[in-house]
Motif scaffolding. Sequence first.
Motif, PDB file in Angstrom:
ATOM      1  N   GLU A 101      29.972  24.037  14.925  1.00 46.26           N
ATOM      2  CA  GLU A 101      30.647  23.854  13.637  1.00 46.26           C
ATOM      3  C   GLU A 101      29.806  22.965  12.723  1.00 46.26           C
ATOM      4  OE1 GLU A 101      32.912  21.425  10.915  1.00 46.26           O
ATOM      5  OE2 GLU A 101      32.171  20.708  12.868  1.00 46.26           O
ATOM      6  N   PRO A 137      35.514  35.051  11.700  1.00 47.58           N
ATOM      7  CA  PRO A 137      34.448  36.056  11.820  1.00 47.58           C
ATOM      8  C   PRO A 137      33.097  35.498  11.383  1.00 47.58           C
ATOM      9  CG  PRO A 137      36.385  36.980  10.747  1.00 47.58           C
ATOM     10  CD  PRO A 137      36.620  35.514  10.857  1.00 47.58           C
ATOM     11  N   GLY A 138      32.109  35.633  12.236  1.00 42.22           N
ATOM     12  CA  GLY A 138      30.756  35.198  11.909  1.00 42.22           C
ATOM     13  C   GLY A 138      30.510  33.714  11.998  1.00 42.22           C
ATOM     14  N   ALA A 139      31.494  32.933  12.446  1.00 36.34           N
ATOM     15  CA  ALA A 139      31.318  31.478  12.505  1.00 36.34           C
ATOM     16  C   ALA A 139      30.334  31.105  13.608  1.00 36.34           C
ATOM     17  CB  ALA A 139      32.659  30.800  12.753  1.00 36.34           C
ATOM     18  N   PRO A 140      29.430  30.144  13.345  1.00 33.73           N
ATOM     19  CA  PRO A 140      28.493  29.709  14.393  1.00 33.73           C
ATOM     20  C   PRO A 140      29.204  28.927  15.476  1.00 33.73           C
ATOM     21  CG  PRO A 140      28.254  28.340  12.452  1.00 33.73           C
ATOM     22  CD  PRO A 140      29.211  29.438  12.070  1.00 33.73           C
ATOM     23  N   SER A 145      37.756  32.141  16.791  1.00 32.84           N
ATOM     24  CA  SER A 145      36.894  31.621  15.736  1.00 32.84           C
ATOM     25  C   SER A 145      36.916  32.544  14.526  1.00 32.84           C
ATOM     26  CB  SER A 145      35.451  31.503  16.246  1.00 32.84           C
ATOM     27  OG  SER A 145      35.367  30.632  17.350  1.00 32.84           O
TER      28      SER A 145
END
Length: 305
Positions: A160, A154-157, A152
């Motif tokens: 989506e 960086p920092g993605a929840p 994923s």
Amino acid sequence: MAEGRLRIVSDNDYSGDPDGLFQLVHHALSPSTELVTVIGSHLREGDAFDPSETTADNAAALASDYLGRVGRGDVPVVAGSNVALTDRRTPHDSAGARAIIAAVHADDPRPLYVTLGAGLTELASAWLLDPTIAGKLTAVWIGGAEHPGVESPPGAPAAEYNTAIDPIAAQVVLNDSDLQVWQVPRTSYRQTLASFTEMKAHLTGPVGRDLVGVLESLQERIRSFGLDIGETYILGDSPLVLLTALQSSFEAWPSSSESAVLPMPAINDDGSYSDAPVPGRTVRVWHRLDCALMMRDLYAKLAGV
């Protein structure tokens, strides 16, 4: 505009992220596709600077405006539901859902694609209202997180963005229904980077300049909150055009992009993926996109428009 060799129902949150407007005018100027209906869909509450911009009605009004600007005021535009589903059995009987059903049952042998650049509320409602639509359309969806084995951002929840607009609708379409789905997940649609410099150099017609201006205004509004988004923008909804209008001439297929049929992920209530997939259900995942073809075609079609 010629009838086209395939039919499109385009469903998007046109008053949200401006990439949907790029997709809309690109589809509208593509002679191989007939835009049967355009559906304006809703955003999540709080996902726009102005609360009025989150509604499906506002999205439909913007879609009508931009279609008129490129000489396609003939395309019917309807609004979807202004709210997400509340459970997995109860549809919203909206004009958007009914438009999908009508397109499926039209007396027309050409392939039908329902292209979706936001949440899945209207398609889920259409299937709940009429499950016989399955097998008679291909849903092309920009959404969903990375599949197992794909890192994923960086920092993605975990949930989506487009999934989170209506997680219940995602559960209905992906997990409960038997609809054929082509998915362009987050890791794929993030490939569609266009630089502001490139766009300003190529999009020199009135509509093109306006679209770039909308992006630049958004860039400045985001900067006012202390975030610098850099010099590129993700035109993440444009693969909807690439995978439909820009298919190969013979044995029609999006042959310049690459996909794989994978187990369908099970969607949790918050929109994230469960550890185990849905038994017996698969999804075609487009993992490499021909962004060069997509962008060259966009620039050529918008030249002077």
